[in-house]
Design a protein around this motif. Structure first.
Motif, PDB file in Angstrom:
ATOM      1  N   LEU A   1       4.612  11.473 -16.893  1.00 18.81           N
ATOM      2  CA  LEU A   1       4.578  12.727 -16.153  1.00 18.81           C
ATOM      3  C   LEU A   1       5.341  12.514 -14.851  1.00 18.81           C
ATOM      4  CD1 LEU A   1       0.911  14.043 -16.436  1.00 18.81           C
ATOM      5  CD2 LEU A   1       2.968  15.107 -17.332  1.00 18.81           C
ATOM      6  N   VAL A   2       6.244  13.419 -14.562  1.00 21.78           N
ATOM      7  CA  VAL A   2       6.981  13.374 -13.300  1.00 21.78           C
ATOM      8  C   VAL A   2       6.428  14.477 -12.407  1.00 21.78           C
ATOM      9  CG1 VAL A   2       9.228  13.635 -12.183  1.00 21.78           C
ATOM     10  CG2 VAL A   2       9.065  12.455 -14.384  1.00 21.78           C
ATOM     11  N   TYR A   3       6.068  14.097 -11.193  1.00 23.55           N
ATOM     12  CA  TYR A   3       5.572  15.048 -10.209  1.00 23.55           C
ATOM     13  C   TYR A   3       6.726  15.474  -9.309  1.00 23.55           C
ATOM     14  CZ  TYR A   3       0.760  14.061 -11.449  1.00 23.55           C
ATOM     15  OH  TYR A   3      -0.427  13.956 -12.123  1.00 23.55           O
ATOM     16  N   PHE A   4       6.689  16.721  -8.894  1.00 21.56           N
ATOM     17  CA  PHE A   4       7.663  17.290  -7.959  1.00 21.56           C
ATOM     18  C   PHE A   4       6.867  17.763  -6.752  1.00 21.56           C
ATOM     19  CE2 PHE A   4       9.112  17.801 -12.251  1.00 21.56           C
ATOM     20  CZ  PHE A   4      10.469  17.545 -12.215  1.00 21.56           C
ATOM     21  N   ALA A   5       7.321  17.429  -5.558  1.00 21.39           N
ATOM     22  CA  ALA A   5       6.589  17.845  -4.359  1.00 21.39           C
ATOM     23  C   ALA A   5       7.559  18.069  -3.209  1.00 21.39           C
ATOM     24  CB  ALA A   5       5.560  16.791  -3.968  1.00 21.39           C
ATOM     25  N   ASP A   6       7.161  18.965  -2.321  1.00 19.29           N
ATOM     26  CA  ASP A   6       7.935  19.194  -1.103  1.00 19.29           C
ATOM     27  C   ASP A   6       7.854  17.957  -0.212  1.00 19.29           C
ATOM     28  OD1 ASP A   6       8.915  21.936  -1.364  1.00 19.29           O
ATOM     29  OD2 ASP A   6       6.810  22.517  -1.313  1.00 19.29           O
ATOM     30  N   PRO A   7       8.838  17.766   0.680  1.00 20.72           N
ATOM     31  CA  PRO A   7       8.830  16.599   1.572  1.00 20.72           C
ATOM     32  C   PRO A   7       7.559  16.466   2.416  1.00 20.72           C
ATOM     33  CG  PRO A   7      10.978  17.615   1.614  1.00 20.72           C
ATOM     34  CD  PRO A   7      10.080  18.534   0.817  1.00 20.72           C
ATOM     35  N   SER A   8       6.879  17.553   2.693  1.00 24.29           N
ATOM     36  CA  SER A   8       5.649  17.506   3.494  1.00 24.29           C
ATOM     37  C   SER A   8       4.483  16.853   2.752  1.00 24.29           C
ATOM     38  CB  SER A   8       5.262  18.917   3.932  1.00 24.29           C
ATOM     39  OG  SER A   8       5.142  19.763   2.807  1.00 24.29           O
ATOM     40  N   TYR A   9       4.639  16.584   1.473  1.00 22.45           N
ATOM     41  CA  TYR A   9       3.592  15.964   0.660  1.00 22.45           C
ATOM     42  C   TYR A   9       3.050  14.694   1.311  1.00 22.45           C
ATOM     43  CZ  TYR A   9       1.409  14.008  -3.581  1.00 22.45           C
ATOM     44  OH  TYR A   9       0.540  13.482  -4.490  1.00 22.45           O
ATOM     45  N   PHE A  10       3.956  13.838   1.768  1.00 16.49           N
ATOM     46  CA  PHE A  10       3.530  12.569   2.358  1.00 16.49           C
ATOM     47  C   PHE A  10       3.017  12.732   3.788  1.00 16.49           C
ATOM     48  CE2 PHE A  10       6.180  10.889  -1.113  1.00 16.49           C
ATOM     49  CZ  PHE A  10       5.271  10.018  -1.682  1.00 16.49           C
ATOM     50  N   ASP A  11       3.251  13.889   4.403  1.00 18.55           N
ATOM     51  CA  ASP A  11       2.646  14.183   5.702  1.00 18.55           C
ATOM     52  C   ASP A  11       1.201  14.643   5.531  1.00 18.55           C
ATOM     53  OD1 ASP A  11       5.055  13.646   7.029  1.00 18.55           O
ATOM     54  OD2 ASP A  11       5.727  15.725   6.787  1.00 18.55           O
ATOM     55  N   MET A  12       0.932  15.303   4.409  1.00 18.72           N
ATOM     56  CA  MET A  12      -0.386  15.870   4.167  1.00 18.72           C
ATOM     57  C   MET A  12      -1.338  14.910   3.453  1.00 18.72           C
ATOM     58  SD  MET A  12       0.661  19.764   3.137  1.00 18.72           S
ATOM     59  CE  MET A  12      -1.025  20.285   2.862  1.00 18.72           C
ATOM     60  N   PHE A  13      -0.799  14.051   2.602  1.00 19.86           N
ATOM     61  CA  PHE A  13      -1.631  13.171   1.792  1.00 19.86           C
ATOM     62  C   PHE A  13      -1.283  11.714   2.088  1.00 19.86           C
ATOM     63  CE2 PHE A  13      -1.183  17.099  -0.701  1.00 19.86           C
ATOM     64  CZ  PHE A  13      -2.506  17.487  -0.700  1.00 19.86           C
ATOM     65  N   THR A  14      -2.288  10.876   2.070  1.00 19.65           N
ATOM     66  CA  THR A  14      -2.121   9.471   2.410  1.00 19.65           C
ATOM     67  C   THR A  14      -1.776   8.663   1.163  1.00 19.65           C
ATOM     68  OG1 THR A  14      -3.751   9.772   4.140  1.00 19.65           O
ATOM     69  CG2 THR A  14      -3.213   7.511   3.562  1.00 19.65           C
ATOM     70  N   PHE A  15      -0.500   8.500   0.942  1.00 18.39           N
ATOM     71  CA  PHE A  15       0.025   7.634  -0.104  1.00 18.39           C
ATOM     72  C   PHE A  15       1.047   6.720   0.561  1.00 18.39           C
ATOM     73  CE2 PHE A  15      -1.122  11.337  -2.798  1.00 18.39           C
ATOM     74  CZ  PHE A  15      -1.925  10.696  -3.720  1.00 18.39           C
ATOM     75  N   PRO A  16       0.602   5.677   1.242  1.00 17.71           N
ATOM     76  CA  PRO A  16       1.562   4.824   1.941  1.00 17.71           C
ATOM     77  C   PRO A  16       2.510   4.136   0.963  1.00 17.71           C
ATOM     78  CG  PRO A  16      -0.633   3.882   2.029  1.00 17.71           C
ATOM     79  CD  PRO A  16      -0.764   5.211   1.370  1.00 17.71           C
ATOM     80  N   LEU A  17       3.731   3.942   1.401  1.00 14.22           N
ATOM     81  CA  LEU A  17       4.709   3.257   0.573  1.00 14.22           C
ATOM     82  C   LEU A  17       4.720   1.766   0.902  1.00 14.22           C
ATOM     83  CD1 LEU A  17       7.792   5.657   0.454  1.00 14.22           C
ATOM     84  CD2 LEU A  17       5.740   5.631  -0.958  1.00 14.22           C
TER      85      LEU A  17
ATOM     86  N   THR B   1      17.627   7.363  -8.837  1.00 21.45           N
ATOM     87  CA  THR B   1      17.582   6.068  -8.173  1.00 21.45           C
ATOM     88  C   THR B   1      16.202   5.909  -7.535  1.00 21.45           C
ATOM     89  OG1 THR B   1      19.941   6.185  -7.691  1.00 21.45           O
ATOM     90  CG2 THR B   1      18.643   4.613  -6.406  1.00 21.45           C
ATOM     91  N   VAL B   2      15.591   4.757  -7.746  1.00 20.46           N
ATOM     92  CA  VAL B   2      14.293   4.476  -7.139  1.00 20.46           C
ATOM     93  C   VAL B   2      14.522   4.231  -5.649  1.00 20.46           C
ATOM     94  CG1 VAL B   2      12.283   2.949  -7.073  1.00 20.46           C
ATOM     95  CG2 VAL B   2      13.397   3.472  -9.270  1.00 20.46           C
ATOM     96  N   LYS B   3      13.906   5.077  -4.815  1.00 21.06           N
ATOM     97  CA  LYS B   3      14.064   4.962  -3.369  1.00 21.06           C
ATOM     98  C   LYS B   3      12.750   4.642  -2.667  1.00 21.06           C
ATOM     99  CE  LYS B   3      18.456   6.655  -2.767  1.00 21.06           C
ATOM    100  NZ  LYS B   3      19.096   7.751  -2.105  1.00 21.06           N
ATOM    101  N   GLY B   4      11.686   4.453  -3.460  1.00 24.62           N
ATOM    102  CA  GLY B   4      10.402   4.113  -2.860  1.00 24.62           C
ATOM    103  C   GLY B   4       9.413   3.634  -3.903  1.00 24.62           C
ATOM    104  N   VAL B   5       8.480   2.797  -3.457  1.00 19.55           N
ATOM    105  CA  VAL B   5       7.373   2.336  -4.295  1.00 19.55           C
ATOM    106  C   VAL B   5       6.108   2.495  -3.468  1.00 19.55           C
ATOM    107  CG1 VAL B   5       6.320   0.382  -5.496  1.00 19.55           C
ATOM    108  CG2 VAL B   5       8.817   0.687  -5.566  1.00 19.55           C
ATOM    109  N   ALA B   6       5.174   3.262  -3.996  1.00 11.08           N
ATOM    110  CA  ALA B   6       3.904   3.484  -3.294  1.00 11.08           C
ATOM    111  C   ALA B   6       3.061   2.219  -3.329  1.00 11.08           C
ATOM    112  CB  ALA B   6       3.138   4.636  -3.934  1.00 11.08           C
ATOM    113  N   ALA B   7       2.292   2.027  -2.286  1.00 11.73           N
ATOM    114  CA  ALA B   7       1.310   0.941  -2.272  1.00 11.73           C
ATOM    115  C   ALA B   7       0.276   1.228  -3.356  1.00 11.73           C
ATOM    116  CB  ALA B   7       0.647   0.866  -0.897  1.00 11.73           C
ATOM    117  N   PRO B   8      -0.404   0.209  -3.864  1.00 13.32           N
ATOM    118  CA  PRO B   8      -1.436   0.467  -4.885  1.00 13.32           C
ATOM    119  C   PRO B   8      -2.450   1.508  -4.398  1.00 13.32           C
ATOM    120  CG  PRO B   8      -1.031  -1.885  -4.691  1.00 13.32           C
ATOM    121  CD  PRO B   8      -0.282  -1.216  -3.559  1.00 13.32           C
ATOM    122  N   PHE B   9      -2.808   2.428  -5.285  1.00  9.78           N
ATOM    123  CA  PHE B   9      -3.757   3.475  -4.947  1.00  9.78           C
ATOM    124  C   PHE B   9      -5.170   2.910  -4.948  1.00  9.78           C
ATOM    125  CE2 PHE B   9      -0.631   6.354  -7.350  1.00  9.78           C
ATOM    126  CZ  PHE B   9       0.115   6.606  -6.209  1.00  9.78           C
TER     127      PHE B   9
END
Length: 188
Positions: free
Chosen positions: A49-65, A113-121
């Motif tokens: 599953l591929v998720y699509f989100a606005d750039p503000s997604y990472f401002d609103m939710f804590t998913f550190p890279l 192109t992979v431009k980020g990897v999230a830290a383990p959830f």
């Protein structure tokens, strides 16, 4: 469904922009959508599953890279992987800069192109992603009408400046229901 009422949180695509424009009480808004896909890596194929989100997604939710930048959501050719998927695809190699070919359920093929990897959830996370890309990527895979009130996405999240502002938002949502109903013949 089978005689049982169900409630879904799908929202029209243009709702996010309308809310942000109409309510100064809203600090941030982000849309989220997901699509089935096949990910091709060399001679391997994975159903994801591929998720699509606005750039503000990472401002609103804590998913550190762990690596890369959340700015990847501004680039329609970039993706961010979760840590487990980066390990699954690339083992001990650095995933940043690697290319993945994705074929979406509408049969559109695109190289990312992979431009980020999230830290383990954490274990108690309420929702998470395997692959995430910018909401603007939908345009590049054939979803061109971002102003169509008949097109629905998985969800629209808002962040308020003050918790008490929720009453103002709830009280004034009726005009969006009218817009959606006017655009959908089956809701009239």
């Amino acid at each position: 469904n089978n005689g049982e009422e169900q409630i879904w949180g799908n929202t029209p695509i243009p709702l996010a922009e309308a809310l942000l424009n109409d309510f100064p009480q809203i600090e941030n808004v982000t849309r989220v959508e997901m699509r089935g896909s096949k990910v091709y890596l060399e001679d391997k194929v994975f159903e994801e599953l591929v998720y699509f989100a606005d750039p503000s997604y990472f401002d609103m939710f804590t998913f550190p890279l762990a690596e890369g930048s959340t700015a990847a959501l501004n680039d329609p050719d970039a993706i961010i992987l979760n840590a487990a998927l980066a390990e699954k695809y690339f083992k001990e190699e650095d995933a940043i800069g690697k290319a993945l070919t994705i074929v979406f359920d509408n049969q559109v093929k695109k190289v990312f192109t992979v431009k980020g990897v999230a830290a383990p959830f954490p274990e108690n996370v309420g929702f998470k992603f395997d692959i995430i890309t910018g909401f603007n990527t939908l345009t590049s895979i054939g979803e061109t009408n971002q102003n169509d009130w008949t097109r629905h996405i998985r969800g629209t999240f808002i962040q308020l400046q003050e918790k008490a502002n929720i009453e103002t938002i709830v009280t004034n949502m009726g005009k969006y229901i009218a817009l959606q109903n006017a655009a959908n013949d089956d809701l009239k």
